[in-house]
Write a protein that holds these residues in place. Structure first.
Motif, short mmCIF file in Angstrom:
data_model
loop_
_atom_site.label_atom_id
_atom_site.label_comp_id
_atom_site.label_asym_id
_atom_site.label_seq_id
_atom_site.Cartn_x
_atom_site.Cartn_y
_atom_site.Cartn_z
N LYS A 150 0.37 -0.87 0.09
CA LYS A 150 -0.48 0.14 0.13
C LYS A 150 0.83 1.22 0.10
O LYS A 150 0.89 2.46 -0.35
CB LYS A 150 -1.05 -0.02 1.50
N GLU A 151 1.65 1.29 0.50
CA GLU A 151 2.19 2.64 0.89
C GLU A 151 3.51 3.08 0.18
O GLU A 151 3.56 3.87 -1.26
CB GLU A 151 4.18 1.64 1.79
N TYR A 152 3.93 1.68 -0.73
CA TYR A 152 5.16 1.73 -2.08
C TYR A 152 3.51 1.89 -3.13
O TYR A 152 3.93 3.20 -4.33
CB TYR A 152 5.45 0.58 -2.85
N ALA A 153 2.74 1.60 -3.74
CA ALA A 153 1.60 1.71 -4.80
C ALA A 153 0.87 3.48 -4.63
O ALA A 153 0.87 4.26 -5.90
CB ALA A 153 0.13 0.77 -4.45
N ALA A 154 1.14 3.77 -2.77
CA ALA A 154 0.57 5.21 -2.82
C ALA A 154 1.69 5.94 -3.37
O ALA A 154 0.70 7.16 -3.99
CB ALA A 154 -0.01 5.59 -1.59
N GLY A 155 2.64 6.00 -2.90
CA GLY A 155 3.54 6.48 -3.82
C GLY A 155 4.33 6.26 -4.94
O GLY A 155 3.81 7.05 -5.25
N ALA A 156 3.70 5.81 -5.61
CA ALA A 156 3.94 5.75 -7.50
C ALA A 156 2.57 6.42 -7.40
O ALA A 156 3.18 7.04 -8.58
CB ALA A 156 3.82 3.84 -7.66
N LEU A 157 1.21 6.24 -7.05
CA LEU A 157 0.44 6.53 -7.44
C LEU A 157 0.31 8.61 -7.15
O LEU A 157 -0.07 9.27 -8.44
CB LEU A 157 -1.00 6.27 -7.00
N TRP A 158 1.20 8.40 -6.76
CA TRP A 158 1.52 10.04 -6.64
C TRP A 158 2.02 10.30 -7.67
O TRP A 158 2.00 11.27 -7.55
CB TRP A 158 1.83 10.06 -4.64
N GLY A 159 3.52 10.67 -7.08
CA GLY A 159 4.46 10.53 -8.61
C GLY A 159 3.28 10.69 -9.84
O GLY A 159 3.33 11.85 -10.36
N LEU A 160 3.07 9.49 -10.62
CA LEU A 160 2.12 9.62 -10.79
C LEU A 160 1.12 10.16 -11.30
O LEU A 160 0.24 11.03 -12.65
CB LEU A 160 1.24 8.37 -11.71
N ALA A 161 0.19 10.56 -10.47
CA ALA A 161 -1.06 11.67 -10.68
C ALA A 161 -0.47 13.03 -10.65
O ALA A 161 -1.01 14.36 -10.74
CB ALA A 161 -1.59 11.76 -8.97
#
Length: 129
Positions: A103-114
């Motif tokens: 969850k932590e890493y995926a949220a970080g990736a989505l933050w960057g993608l957003a």
């Protein structure tokens, strides 16, 4: 990375054993904190196998792949490439249903993608079940 280690790591992330995939994704995650390596990993074809691991891998593979994608998503070109490789849906799934680290890493990736406007829309759409 300057010694030519990225291409073999990408190959292992794509075609290795489960443990090799996990370790290769972890190494790519570490290498991707460097801007030059972010470009080199993408040029070596590393985004597609990382997206595949985030989607279909074992738990450790998913975690490390999501971490690598989070680091790669700092780069604007990679934000587009990750989305084109189908990376948004598996990252949203991990952010919703994964382990704490997934969850932590995926949220970080989505933050960057957003950061990318088109990705904002795709992330919002992927959140619907």
């Amino acid at each position: 990375a300057k010694a030519g280690g990225i291409a073999p790591l990408v190959a292992l992330a794509r075609d290795g054993s489960d443990l090799q995939k996990e370790y290769a994704a972890g190494a790519l995650r570490s290498l991707a904190v460097n801007a030059d390596n972010q470009v080199a990993i993408a040029k070596a074809g590393g985004i597609a196998p990382l997206v595949a691991l985030a989607r279909d891998g074992k738990d450790g593979e998913k975690e490390r792949a999501a971490g690598a994608l989070a680091n790669l998503a700092v780069n604007a070109d990679n934000q587009v490439a990750i989305a084109k490789a189908g990376g948004i849906a598996p990252l949203v799934a991990l952010a919703r249903d994964g382990s704490d680290l997934q969850k932590e890493y995926a949220a970080g990736a989505l933050w960057g993608l957003a950061i990318n406007a088109d990705n904002k829309v795709a992330i919002a759409k992927a959140g619907w079940r």
